[in-house]
Scaffold this motif. Structure first.
Motif, short mmCIF file in Angstrom:
data_model
loop_
_atom_site.label_atom_id
_atom_site.label_comp_id
_atom_site.label_asym_id
_atom_site.label_seq_id
_atom_site.Cartn_x
_atom_site.Cartn_y
_atom_site.Cartn_z
N GLU A 24 0.97 -1.13 -0.03
CA GLU A 24 -0.16 -0.01 0.13
C GLU A 24 0.83 1.38 -0.07
N HIS A 25 0.43 2.14 -0.65
CA HIS A 25 1.21 3.47 -0.76
C HIS A 25 2.46 3.52 -1.74
N VAL A 28 1.85 3.72 -5.45
CA VAL A 28 1.41 5.05 -6.05
C VAL A 28 2.75 5.42 -6.74
N TYR A 29 3.92 4.91 -6.39
CA TYR A 29 5.29 5.37 -6.85
C TYR A 29 5.72 4.21 -7.83
N SER A 231 -9.58 1.20 -9.24
CA SER A 231 -8.66 0.22 -9.95
C SER A 231 -9.18 -0.92 -10.37
N THR A 273 -8.47 7.93 2.88
CA THR A 273 -7.26 7.76 1.71
C THR A 273 -6.67 8.83 1.09
N LYS A 274 -7.44 9.72 0.64
CA LYS A 274 -6.89 11.01 -0.06
C LYS A 274 -5.81 11.82 0.71
N VAL A 277 -2.62 9.61 1.31
CA VAL A 277 -1.65 9.72 -0.11
C VAL A 277 -1.12 11.04 -0.30
N ARG A 281 2.91 11.86 -0.27
CA ARG A 281 3.44 12.72 -1.37
C ARG A 281 4.11 13.87 -0.97
#
Lengths: 417, 417
Positions: A24-25, A28-29, A231, A273-274, A277, A281
């Motif tokens: 998780e997380h 995103v990368y 997703s 969640t937003k 994230v 970031r």
């Protein structure tokens, strides 16, 4: 009734939730992540009735909603002329789904979207259906409850009208985990509809691959009504079960996924969640040289876990597995702290971590973090008294916990009549 | 008395402890670490007396030990014939230092080692000394208490006999932090020796660089008696103050180290450095691809901190420093969790972390971990009521805490007569 039954069958289906095992997380990368099914299930009982109504009963939401068949037919007649988008707008207005829709109105939207799509050609002969849905999955906890809901509805409707068929299997030891939840049975008994099914679910069945793909496609469409651009992982896990590896938007089923017993703990702290994230970031942009290696480490945890899970799945009965479990435990612990270090931890999640550590269980937060859920791995032969003890202590702290499993079956039919 | 005072002076000196700012454990794998002085100090009051005895008084250890000068002279006459190692064995036997020596016997060994070495040529005229030592540093907490003890003794003895000289300075605003601890004053008053010094320490002084190097050399030798092969960081920090950057056994003073206010918290959970180092080694060897990036990340935290500290030290009075403090806080938080992920955390340290987080302070474990101490950074202007509140809560949890500073002065003389 006899005429109706020729058209539609009664059916009981269920579909699991999902948890993120690792990654998780970091995903995103562009790192790899693994999601897996969790055997808290959503159950759907669909019963054709000559009431002239479609009735949705959701005890979890204290929702009972009835739509006259005549109204749905009218709705369909409107839809047929417009574009897909127009049709959706009509349906949204019908369900009172505006800017910030309630969960109840979204639940109605998903049902009617799938019902009007799947039973479209059966509407002429439809005399009524009762749909009772009970979910073991808490809402909004990152466990894919909406996907399991959509999957159940898609599978139930496709099965009841004969669009897909169930490969019946005799009951086996697996059946235990698919027993109908007591709450649902009670609900049916109270309503005097016990004639529809026996208390014990006596057989269950799988769907063929192409039928699963149809369920998956339709449930994904329904998910877009709830989540915008999901997703597709939640519905895929709920349909196919097992585990999925995903990276850069692409995902594939993991071939060798064993079923693992876990303790799933819901902190009841609302996660966002937003916000989580954005927090990662922010840290990543401020301290790239510090955070980048941590994301690399998380991906290495994912890859190592995948190897160990494959080994575990390949073991013959009775082969020693202590070392493999020990590795999985280490990786849980390391990743829990790494997720803390990238800023998505929460005091409640650390409390769970320490409580489970005290009895020798490794745990990690799962999903977005900042609240939500944690999972603790339960190795074979683990003391059930210790487990009861920690469950009691978790409850005292205001958390909810379930002894369940990950990596198990996707959508299943339990009963068809 | 007059004759004695010509030989030896009364002197009051103090030396600070140390904390690891960042890089603990990673340093074992060739990464950079930063150690810094912490302004909990060890105080030594040396008074020449015509008693015919050397008397060591350590209220912290409930130790009062008296050696007749005649015995020490006999000891020196034995030593003079042997090798260094033979001499040490004689001294160890004299202090009852065997396989597992008590802290008390090690304290005696260090004193007599330094006394016989430094006052060797003064023994003929020595008529007696009282040495009172009080330390604000808890023992065995990883704060370099033994180094501060050795540094005080070396500096005190070298100063009292005139082997090194003190550059006296007038009292300034700094003096406040060097006030003699109330406990020590009380102790002196109780013993009716208040004539030796006034309650307020009215002047203090620095040593020249070559004298500091002599103190450092001797205190390192004394440290080897306690720790076998110490790195030399603890005594260097205690002598020179400020901060030291170290890597692969080599270390150098950091030029620009600001003094930062911190809350130092001692969990009172005994730490075991060897066990913690072994635990990281075990994880590193089992999961090199997972653990290596974490050590890289820790080194990046060290380097980033060094840059930020230099900027902070270069700021003119009144220039905004919020962002620099905010970065230091982020790095504290990230590294705390990273140290957890490499297995050296402890429930008590996480408790401290959460308690300080709740009032907006970033903290990390410092040193070996698995217990021991944590440090929380206190930014300028931080609410003193919040600080009092958290100190109260830490105490309720069985922890001890001190509002102190890091990066400050090394060994200092406070009073010479």
């Amino acid at each position: 009734m006899a005429a109706v039954k020729e058209v539609l069958k009664s059916v009981l289906v269920s579909a699991p939730g999902k948890v993120i095992l690792h990654g998780e997380h970091a995903v995103v990368y562009g790192k790899t992540a693994i999601a897996t099914s969790v055997d808290l299930r959503c159950y759907l009982l669909l019963s054709p009735r000559a009431t002239g109504d479609v009735k949705l009963i959701l005890p979890d939401m204290q929702l009972t909603q009835t739509w006259p068949i005549s109204e749905l037919k009218k709705l369909l007649s409107q839809r047929i002329e417009g574009t897909d988008d127009d049709n959706l707008q009509i349906l949204k207005r019908f369900c009172n789904v505006g800017e910030n829709p309630s969960m109840k109105s979204l639940a109605c939207l998903v049902l009617l979207y799938l019902l009007t799509k799947i039973l479209h050609h059966k509407m002429a002969t439809l005399t009524g259906i009762d749909i009772l849905i009970y979910s073991q999955l808490p809402f909004g906890a990152g466990l894919g409850s909406s996907a399991a809901y959509s999957v159940c509805i898609a599978a139930g409707l496709l099965t009841c009208c004969g669009a897909i068929t169930v490969n019946k299997k005799e009951a086996n030891s697996d059946i235990k985990s698919h027993n109908l939840p007591e709450m649902m049975l009670e609900y049916i008994r109270e309503r005097g509809e016990g004639v529809l099914l026996t208390d014990a679910v006596s057989s269950w069945g799988e769907y063929a691959k192409e039928d699963l793909e149809l369920i998956n496609k339709l449930s994904y469409e329904a998910e877009t009504l709830v989540h915008g651009t999901p997703s597709g992982i939640d519905n895929s896990i709920s349909v196919f079960g097992g585990a999925i590896k995903f990276k850069n938007g692409a995902f594939k089923q993991i071939d060798k996924m064993p079923s693992l017993t876990i303790l799933l703990v819901y902190t009841k702290v609302l996660r966002n969640t937003k916000k989580m994230v954005a927090r990662v970031r922010d840290l990543h942009d401020k301290y790239p040289s510090v955070i980048s290696p941590l994301l690399t480490s998380i991906e290495e945890i994912v890859l190592k876990s995948e190897t160990v899970l494959a080994k575990l799945a390949s073991l013959s009965e009775g082969e020693p597995n202590n070392e493999l479990y020990s590795t999985l435990q280490d990786l849980f612990t390391i990743n829990h702290h790494l997720l803390n270090s990238i800023g998505v931890g929460h005091a409640s999640l650390d409390k769970v971590h320490h409580m489970t550590s005290e009895i020798g269980l490794a745990s990690k937060l799962t999903g977005a973090g900042g609240g939500g859920c944690a999972i603790a791995l339960i190795p074979p032969g683990f003391s059930s008294s210790h487990l009861s003890e920690v469950k009691g202590r978790l409850e005292e702290s205001g958390f909810e916990s379930w002894e369940t499993s990950i990596g198990g079956n996707g959508v299943r039919a339990h009963w068809i009549h």
